[in-house]
Design a protein around this motif. Structure first.
Motif, PDB file in Angstrom:
ATOM      1  N   UNK B 208       0.831  -1.208   0.000  1.00  0.00           N
ATOM      2  CA  UNK B 208       0.000   0.000   0.000  1.00  0.00           C
ATOM      3  C   UNK B 208       0.865   1.258   0.000  1.00  0.00           C
ATOM      4  N   UNK B 209       2.065   1.168   0.638  1.00  0.00           N
ATOM      5  CA  UNK B 209       2.905   2.351   0.760  1.00  0.00           C
ATOM      6  C   UNK B 209       3.309   2.902  -0.600  1.00  0.00           C
ATOM      7  N   UNK B 210       3.386   2.007  -1.621  1.00  0.00           N
ATOM      8  CA  UNK B 210       3.728   2.479  -2.965  1.00  0.00           C
ATOM      9  C   UNK B 210       2.764   3.569  -3.419  1.00  0.00           C
ATOM     10  N   UNK B 211       1.476   3.272  -3.297  1.00  0.00           N
ATOM     11  CA  UNK B 211       0.482   4.222  -3.767  1.00  0.00           C
ATOM     12  C   UNK B 211       0.378   5.400  -2.813  1.00  0.00           C
ATOM     13  N   UNK B 212       0.422   5.095  -1.518  1.00  0.00           N
ATOM     14  CA  UNK B 212       0.267   6.170  -0.540  1.00  0.00           C
ATOM     15  C   UNK B 212       1.391   7.184  -0.655  1.00  0.00           C
TER      16      UNK B 212
END
Lengths: 291, 330
Positions: B208-212
């Motif tokens: 998720x951190x990629x998009x966030x």
């Protein structure tokens, strides 16, 4: 000075708006993609319902086919044939599939386990027509005739990898402290597996079996070289036997209008059973994606 | 050999514990049970080998007669007993590629929508509907294709030929409806759910951190998807697409019913030509002598070889990114 700042703001504003619009368009395009996929499903299903549901009556389900060209007749032989062949295939595939899954999950050995799991994955991808050809040389030729039995062998080939994959997943989800508790009480491992692990995972195992059966029920290509077809109400598995998907194929590609409408009716029954199976599995065990 | 008490004390499904290391120390029930399940696992290996052996066995006569040249032979003449399968290989590839061209953008778009944009309550039902499309048997797509899609394709063909007839792809006969175009469309519908389901799982496996991270820098969601998510999982997506290709290559019934079964080299999108699977399915019952049957099984062997190579490639790509936890079956 003031106007320069203003126009600069204006430029970033424009740029921002353009990105916003691109985002919006992408959203619309992506949801359209999902929409198209669902739309295709609904269109196909509703067309089958529209053409098939009206054709079905008691006679269609219980009568034998009429000779080619004569209107009327039913598909009793194919319904019975499909049930017999798939039931026999399940009897062959279930012990092997679940046994293999137990071997993979309960007696893990890294290389052998991985190799067999890989084989199962590859087997699911073998075109079903190729399975049919292999079973033709393996069973049909030595037996000297097309037979319901050879059809079962072909279906078992198709079902085994599906059962392995779903059963392995089912066993994996059984908490290991259940096993440990049983073993700690001195229960041998085989009884632990049979009395604790399998019952706990029985619903998930059943789901896998239903998925495999649903998949087999619709497979047509391998039956062309194995169970072949039969216009009489044959229940002898050493003789050629009719199945529903093969009847759909023969009738759809045949020359008579009455055959075409019977093909739609048979398609309605087949799709109905398969979707019912998928609905049942969905409510027996909820899909992974929901968790 | 491990000690007598290993079974009772070891944590169970741990990778290191192997009953196989100490069968002698287990009680008789365990030993029998272990050997039974090992036998069923062995059976899977035997079955897989039998599959390959029987294909070679069945096609041996044709292999002896035509050798490897069968693959690039362009004659298929049951009367003169001469067989070669290049046109059907090309027919299969063209139909499958056409299906990919249509299906890939739609599938990956749908996967991105389901994995990222769709509201939570819609995700489950959407996934379910898409996977239901995968559950419909090939012969049903064939039936629908034959009576609904083919007449539509015929209209499109006539229109295309009328307006763009000078273009080589549209130069073929526009009268049949059945042919490469119809087969490509029906295959596209059939492989869309497979590519969608696998791509969806792969996209969701992106941290998720990629998009966030992208969103926190002020990117729009589309920019985050395009620059952070898709590049991150492109290997897995390639795997999904190749898996779809593998499925398309081996599809039989639908292609047999709408592909227009003629043995010829493809010259345009409208040509009715065989693919490998459709040739086997439609000619098997007419094959009257053993070399003919053997040649058809040889075609099956070639098809088997192609799909296996493609699927192993896809499995490797998908395993690499997700450790195998994707797909429709689970």
């Amino acid at each position: 000075m003031a106007t320069a700042t203003q126009s600069k703001l204006h430029v970033t504003d424009l740029h921002f708006r353009r990105r916003k619009i691109a985002d919006r368009l992408a959203f619309i395009a992506l949801s359209a993609c999902a929409g198209i996929t669902v739309f295709m499903l609904l269109i196909i299903l509703s067309y089958i319902f529209y053409k098939g549901a009206t054709q079905i009556d008691w006679n269609f389900l219980t009568a034998l086919p009429k000779p080619a060209g004569e209107p009327g007749g039913g598909i009793r032989n194919a319904l019975i044939g499909s049930v017999i062949i798939v039931a026999l295939a399940s009897l062959m595939a279930m012990p092997i599939g679940i046994g293999t899954a137990i071997f993979l999950n309960e007696f893990p050995s890294f290389w052998v386990g991985r190799a067999i799991r890989f084989l199962a994955d590859v087997l699911t991808a073998v075109p079903s027509i190729v399975v049919g050809l292999a079973v033709y040389t393996l069973v049909v030729r030595p037996m000297g005739s097309f037979s319901g039995f050879s059809g079962s062998v072909a279906y078992a080939f198709i079902m085994i990898p599906i059962i392995i994959i779903t059963a392995q997943e089912a066993l994996r989800l059984v908490p290991s402290n259940l096993r440990e508790a049983s073993l700690a009480l001195g229960v041998p491992r085989w009884r632990t597996i049979l009395m604790i692990v399998l019952p706990v995972s029985s619903r998930a195992l059943l789901t896998g079996l239903i998925l495999a059966v649903a998949r087999a029920l619709g497979e047509t290509a391998p039956m062309l070289f194995t169970s072949f077809g039969n216009a009489f109400g044959n229940v002898n598995i050493s003789k050629p036997t009719a199945t529903v998907p093969v009847v759909i194929y023969r009738y759809a590609t045949g020359p008579y209008d009455d055959w075409h409408s019977q093909a739609w009716a048979a398609a309605f029954i087949l799709v109905g059973v398969i979707l019912l199976a998928s609905i049942i599995t969905r409510f027996v065990i909820r899909s992974k994606f929901d968790e | 050999m491990a000690g007598r008490n290993t079974i009772a004390t070891s944590p169970l499904p741990a990778q290191k514990t192997k009953l196989s290391d100490h069968p002698a120390s287990a009680n008789w029930g365990d030993r029998i049970f272990y050997n039974l399940v090992r036998l069923s696992a062995l059976f899977v290996i035997i079955l897989s080998s039998l599959l390959v052996i029987e294909l070679f066995h069945g096609s041996w006569e044709a292999i002896n007669k035509f050798g490897i040249g069968f693959i690039w032979g362009t004659t298929w003449d049951p009367v003169k007993e001469e067989f070669g399968t290049l046109p059907t290989i090309i027919g299969t590839l063209v139909k499958s590629l056409l299906a990919l061209i249509i299906a890939v953008p739609i599938s990956i778009g749908a996967a991105v929508y389901i994995a990222i944009f769709a509201p939570k309550w819609l995700r489950g039902p959407l996934s379910y509907l898409v996977e239901s499309l995968a559950a419909i048997p090939s012969v049903i797509f064939g039936l629908w294709g034959l009576f609904v899609l083919v007449p539509i394709v015929r209209v499109i063909q006539i229109w295309l030929k009328g307006h763009f007839g000078w273009f080589p792809l549209f130069s073929g006969p526009a009268v049949y409806g059945v042919g490469v175009l119809a087969a490509g469309i029906i295959l596209a519908i059939m492989i869309t759910p497979i590519i969608t389901a696998i791509s969806r799982d792969i996209i969701r496996s992106v941290p998720k951190s990629q998009m966030e991270g992208m969103l926190a820098l002020g990117a729009t969601r589309w920019e985050a998807i395009r620059k952070a998510i898709l590049p991150y999982c492109r290997v897995g997506l390639a795997g999904a697409v190749i898996l779809g290709l593998g499925r398309a290559l081996g599809e039989t019934m639908a292609v047999t019913m709408v592909g227009g079964n003629a043995f010829a080299l493809i010259t345009s999108l409208f040509d009715p030509v065989h693919s490998m699977a459709s040739q086997i399915a439609s000619e098997f019952s007419e094959a009257t002598y053993s070399l003919y049957i053997s040649s058809l099984i040889y075609v099956g062997l070639v098809l088997f070889g192609i799909t296996i190579i493609i699927n192993i490639l896809a499995q490797i790509l998908i395993w690499k990114i997700s450790n195998g936890k994707v797909g429709i079956i689970e």
